[in-house]
Design an enzyme around this catalytic site. Structure first.
Site, PDB file in Angstrom:
ATOM      1  N   ARG A  72       3.945  -8.207  69.261  1.00  0.00           N
ATOM      2  CA  ARG A  72       3.864  -6.815  68.827  1.00  0.00           C
ATOM      3  C   ARG A  72       2.419  -6.470  68.476  1.00  0.00           C
ATOM      4  O   ARG A  72       1.651  -7.332  68.070  1.00  0.00           O
ATOM      5  CB  ARG A  72       4.761  -6.577  67.604  1.00  0.00           C
ATOM      6  CG  ARG A  72       6.250  -6.559  67.919  1.00  0.00           C
ATOM      7  CD  ARG A  72       7.095  -6.274  66.682  1.00  0.00           C
ATOM      8  NE  ARG A  72       7.046  -7.377  65.754  1.00  0.00           N
ATOM      9  CZ  ARG A  72       6.304  -7.419  64.662  1.00  0.00           C
ATOM     10  NH1 ARG A  72       5.574  -6.362  64.310  1.00  0.00           N
ATOM     11  NH2 ARG A  72       6.303  -8.473  63.891  1.00  0.00           N
ATOM     12  N   TYR A 201       6.032  -6.625  76.903  1.00  0.00           N
ATOM     13  CA  TYR A 201       6.472  -7.726  76.044  1.00  0.00           C
ATOM     14  C   TYR A 201       7.494  -7.309  74.981  1.00  0.00           C
ATOM     15  O   TYR A 201       7.260  -6.370  74.210  1.00  0.00           O
ATOM     16  CB  TYR A 201       5.282  -8.382  75.323  1.00  0.00           C
ATOM     17  CG  TYR A 201       5.773  -9.494  74.429  1.00  0.00           C
ATOM     18  CD1 TYR A 201       6.090 -10.733  74.972  1.00  0.00           C
ATOM     19  CD2 TYR A 201       6.018  -9.281  73.076  1.00  0.00           C
ATOM     20  CE1 TYR A 201       6.634 -11.731  74.188  1.00  0.00           C
ATOM     21  CE2 TYR A 201       6.558 -10.272  72.283  1.00  0.00           C
ATOM     22  CZ  TYR A 201       6.865 -11.496  72.848  1.00  0.00           C
ATOM     23  OH  TYR A 201       7.412 -12.484  72.076  1.00  0.00           O
ATOM     24  N   LYS A 210      13.063  -3.157  67.549  1.00  0.00           N
ATOM     25  CA  LYS A 210      12.290  -2.731  66.389  1.00  0.00           C
ATOM     26  C   LYS A 210      12.054  -1.221  66.368  1.00  0.00           C
ATOM     27  O   LYS A 210      12.113  -0.581  65.318  1.00  0.00           O
ATOM     28  CB  LYS A 210      10.961  -3.491  66.315  1.00  0.00           C
ATOM     29  CG  LYS A 210      11.124  -5.008  66.109  1.00  0.00           C
ATOM     30  CD  LYS A 210      11.974  -5.297  64.924  1.00  0.00           C
ATOM     31  CE  LYS A 210      12.474  -6.710  64.712  1.00  0.00           C
ATOM     32  NZ  LYS A 210      11.693  -7.857  64.899  1.00  0.00           N
ATOM     33  N   HIS A 230      15.431  -5.394  58.247  1.00  0.00           N
ATOM     34  CA  HIS A 230      15.013  -6.555  59.053  1.00  0.00           C
ATOM     35  C   HIS A 230      15.692  -7.795  58.467  1.00  0.00           C
ATOM     36  O   HIS A 230      15.039  -8.622  57.838  1.00  0.00           O
ATOM     37  CB  HIS A 230      13.485  -6.655  58.986  1.00  0.00           C
ATOM     38  CG  HIS A 230      12.869  -7.602  59.978  1.00  0.00           C
ATOM     39  ND1 HIS A 230      11.606  -8.121  59.817  1.00  0.00           N
ATOM     40  CD2 HIS A 230      13.309  -8.103  61.152  1.00  0.00           C
ATOM     41  CE1 HIS A 230      11.310  -8.903  60.843  1.00  0.00           C
ATOM     42  NE2 HIS A 230      12.320  -8.908  61.658  1.00  0.00           N
ATOM     43  N   SER A 252       8.651 -11.605  60.174  1.00  0.00           N
ATOM     44  CA  SER A 252       8.751 -12.162  61.516  1.00  0.00           C
ATOM     45  C   SER A 252       8.330 -13.625  61.533  1.00  0.00           C
ATOM     46  O   SER A 252       7.338 -14.003  60.915  1.00  0.00           O
ATOM     47  CB  SER A 252       7.866 -11.356  62.468  1.00  0.00           C
ATOM     48  OG  SER A 252       8.301 -10.014  62.484  1.00  0.00           O
ATOM     49  N   CYS A 254       9.699 -16.185  60.122  1.00  0.00           N
ATOM     50  CA  CYS A 254       9.792 -16.849  58.819  1.00  0.00           C
ATOM     51  C   CYS A 254      11.188 -17.402  58.554  1.00  0.00           C
ATOM     52  O   CYS A 254      11.541 -17.682  57.413  1.00  0.00           O
ATOM     53  CB  CYS A 254       9.369 -15.899  57.705  1.00  0.00           C
ATOM     54  SG  CYS A 254       7.599 -15.582  57.719  1.00  0.00           S
ATOM     55  N   ASP A 281      18.497 -10.804  63.101  1.00  0.00           N
ATOM     56  CA  ASP A 281      17.225 -10.064  62.974  1.00  0.00           C
ATOM     57  C   ASP A 281      17.371  -8.701  62.303  1.00  0.00           C
ATOM     58  O   ASP A 281      16.494  -8.305  61.560  1.00  0.00           O
ATOM     59  CB  ASP A 281      16.597  -9.883  64.364  1.00  0.00           C
ATOM     60  CG  ASP A 281      15.114  -9.531  64.301  1.00  0.00           C
ATOM     61  OD1 ASP A 281      14.362 -10.235  63.600  1.00  0.00           O
ATOM     62  OD2 ASP A 281      14.702  -8.545  64.944  1.00  0.00           O
ATOM     63  N   ARG A 378       9.481 -16.834  73.505  1.00  0.00           N
ATOM     64  CA  ARG A 378      10.824 -16.476  73.018  1.00  0.00           C
ATOM     65  C   ARG A 378      11.903 -16.767  74.038  1.00  0.00           C
ATOM     66  O   ARG A 378      11.640 -16.880  75.232  1.00  0.00           O
ATOM     67  CB  ARG A 378      10.846 -14.966  72.706  1.00  0.00           C
ATOM     68  CG  ARG A 378       9.814 -14.526  71.662  1.00  0.00           C
ATOM     69  CD  ARG A 378      10.448 -13.960  70.436  1.00  0.00           C
ATOM     70  NE  ARG A 378       9.491 -13.810  69.339  1.00  0.00           N
ATOM     71  CZ  ARG A 378       9.875 -13.553  68.090  1.00  0.00           C
ATOM     72  NH1 ARG A 378      11.145 -13.430  67.799  1.00  0.00           N
ATOM     73  NH2 ARG A 378       8.979 -13.437  67.137  1.00  0.00           N
TER      74      ARG A 378
END
Ligand code: GTP
Ligand code: SPV
Ligand code: MN
Length: 599
Positions: A72, A201, A210, A230, A252, A254, A281, A378
């Site tokens: 991002r 991406y 998001k 989130h 993100s 974590c 998420d 990912r």
């Protein structure tokens, strides 16, 4: 190709965007197997996607993005509300008309020689009162195939929208030239519109994720009385069969996916404990008729961090990637066309293709300290692949939430776990989340930054109003409000090693949290909140000393004095000083915290 809906609002907007972007061809995505298979074959023939081993990874595809397009881009992400103060100090802002005046020429003719795919999709189970519909226009087959995994995509989404409603989120995406200097991720919250250009991406282009489910939805939630967060959602089934649902907000990379799918240690499984994943998420949460807070996962798949994922750390995530998944920017073992990444196992493939596409000797390459997979590489995996997916995953009503957890990567200061005194104090704790940055966004890694509620990059309006919305939700929920906790799996000792084993052993912390919710365990009251009494943290079977437990649960007065000073600076300078409308109740919480330390 003819439109798939009679809805005039959809058709008028799609026609307008076709006239602007001028694609050679328009394909409406109905979501059928035949259509998707055709797109897969086309992407394989152009090299956009690469086929993985059909026996070991049936239906799996590989994709690599431009090396400058791997995460991002927060500095190029904008919230274009009518008024600057409504975007607030945590967002980049530009006047919506000015922004569109800049974007429109960039989109003009951008799809010449290309195909436009019109993707109808639902965020949330079809038919759920909490679900919402989006339409994404894109010139990328990668986006279509990912949206198929991540959302409920196709004609059925239009059935949910109906023939007249205007309540859908418009998303316009073009890869354009993938030029990082002209890359923009723009939300117009008042217009339910998203524009993304010059990226291909993940979070920049899968607009349901998001951009919609957090930035636009958080704004909708404020106006409509619900929350878009989130957060992962998990269910812990206890030996008596009762299931407690918990959400957790971590920044993100974590640990949300890992916690959502954890496998409890044997001392728990033996007793009959089980963990179910509802989401990894994003959570949309609304008060139910019984007064409790209910959560749905608006997504239909996982877009998870690959590095570090292995059979031990996250067996369920790994299992989810074994069929019909897409791998982005990992490495390929060319001997058998299987994916590989750092932390998958200790055997990097000799005959490897690294994430940028060069063929290398993986053993020599990694021995030099080079990475075969990008740190933010990912997997996109269907939720239905997950061995521990919750039976409630498709429940349109969602699941009732007992506890909300905040957390982040903190080398020091923050103990393993503590509980807030009440919802308002919990909201303060959420506002005070800071975490060391990760590869999920471009920029430096490992730098401590404020990330309130793990939502810093995702709040679609003024952060002060967002905190106020939290307080209002707490008032509405009253005694039905979930209890609020904070955790830190990332505390380090003086040698720089993690003090807590983490992963499956985080069950030990969930155990304490659930017992607190049930009123079954006492706690020690400290200035920051309720902490476990050391004897109440179950460390049976762990190689951990009493001193280490004390260190994990320590509340260091000096470190907290620094923390409080920094929070005051953050509220005053970064938020209030830049137009953030901080609720008085949160300033009071900060004052009370300082007083409890004797300040
Ligand atoms: P996003 O998808 O970016 O929102 O990330 P996420 O919050 O889902 O993070 P994820 O679970 O993918 O974990 C990111 C990284 O943190 C991985 O490399 C994990 O191995 C690591 N990690 C997750 N849980 C733990 C833990 O309990 N302890 C430690 N030390 N590391 C963890
Ligand atoms: C995150 O960065 O928090 C993610 C990945 O979950 S992305 O979809 O790229 O936002
Ligand atoms: Mn995330």
């Amino acid at each position: 190709m003819a439109s798939l809906t009679k809805n005039p609002n959809v058709n008028a907007w799609v026609d307008e965007m076709i006239a602007l972007t001028k694609p050679d061809k328009v394909v409406w995505i109905d979501g059928s197997d035949e259509q998707l298979e055709g797109l897969r074959q086309e992407a394989l023939s152009t090299g956009e996607m690469i086929k993985m081993n059909e026996e070991l990874y049936p239906g799996c595809l590989y994709h690599r993005t431009a090396p400058n397009d791997v995460a991002r881009v927060e500095d190029r992400t904008f919230i274009c509300s009518e008024k600057k103060e409504d975007a607030g100090p945590t967002n980049n802002w530009m006047d919506p008309n000015e922004m569109w005046a800049m974007l429109e020429p960039m989109y003009d003719g951008v799809m010449k020689g290309r195909t436009m795919y019109v993707i109808p999709y639902s965020m949330g189970p079809i038919g759920s009162p909490l679900a919402k519909v989006g339409v994404e226009l894109t010139d990328s087959i990668y986006v279509v195939l990912n949206m198929d995994i991540m959302t409920r995509m196709g004609t059925k989404a239009f059935e949910n929208l109906g023939d007249t409603s205007d309540d859908f989120v418009r998303g316009l995406h073009s890869k354009a030239d993938v030029d990082p200097e002209k890359r923009y991720i723009v939300q117009f919250p008042e217009k339910n519109t998203i524009c993304s250009i010059n990226s291909a991406y993940g979070g920049n282009v899968l607009l349901g994720k998001k951009c919609f489910a957090l930035r636009i939805a958080s704004f909708q939630g404020k106006n409509e009385g619900w929350m878009a967060e989130h957060m992962l959602i998990l269910g812990v089934q206890k030996p008596d069969g009762d299931i407690k649902y918990i959400t957790a907000a971590f920044p993100s990379a974590c640990g949300k996916t890992n916690l959502a799918m954890l496998i409890p240690p044997e001392i728990y499984t033996k007793q009959g404990y089980k963990v179910f994943t509802v989401g990894d998420d994003i959570a949309w949460m609304k008060q139910g008729e019984d007064g409790r807070l209910y959560a749905i996962n608006p997504e239909n798949g996982f877009f998870g961090v690959a590095p570090g994922t292995n059979a031990k750390s996250n067996y369920n995530a790994l299992a989810s990637t074994k069929k019909n998944a897409i791998f982005t920017n990992v490495a390929i073992n060319l001997d058998n066309m299987t994916p590989w990444w750092e932390g998958l196992d200790k055997n990097p493939p000799v005959n490897a293709q690294e994430w940028k596409g060069a063929n290398v000797n993986g053993v020599e390459y990694t021995a030099k300290g080079e990475k075969l997979a990008h740190p933010n590489s990912r997997f996109t995996a269907p939720a239905e692949n997950c061995p521990c997916i919750s039976p409630e995953f498709n429940n349109p009503q969602g699941v009732p939430i007992s506890a909300i957890i905040f957390g982040g990567r903190r080398e020091k200061t923050t103990p393993l776990v503590y509980q807030s005194f009440d919802w308002t104090h919990g909201t303060y704790i959420g506002s005070a989340v800071s975490s060391e940055t990760t590869a999920a966004a471009t920029g430096a890694v490992g730098v401590l930054r404020h990330d309130p509620m793990a939502m810093k990059p995702f709040i679609g309006y003024n952060v002060g109003d967002y905190w106020n919305h939290w307080l209002e939700m707490g008032e509405k929920l009253g005694e039905n409000a979930p209890k609020i906790f904070n955790v830190n799996w990332f505390k380090k000792d003086e040698n720089g090693n993690f003090m807590w084993p983490g992963f499956g052993d985080n069950m030990r912390v969930l155990d304490w949290i659930i017992k607190r919710c049930e009123g079954k365990v006492d706690a020690q009251e400290t200035p920051i909140g309720y902490l476990p009494k050391p004897e109440d943290l179950n460390v049976e079977g762990l190689d951990i000393s009493a001193e280490q437990v004390d260190a994990l649960l320590a509340v260091d007065k000096d470190l907290w004095a620094d923390e409080i000073k920094e929070m005051r600076r953050y509220y005053d300078e970064d938020i209030a000083g830049k137009g953030g409308r901080i609720p008085a109740a949160l300033y009071e919480e900060l004052d009370k915290l300082e007083k409890r330390f004797g300040g």
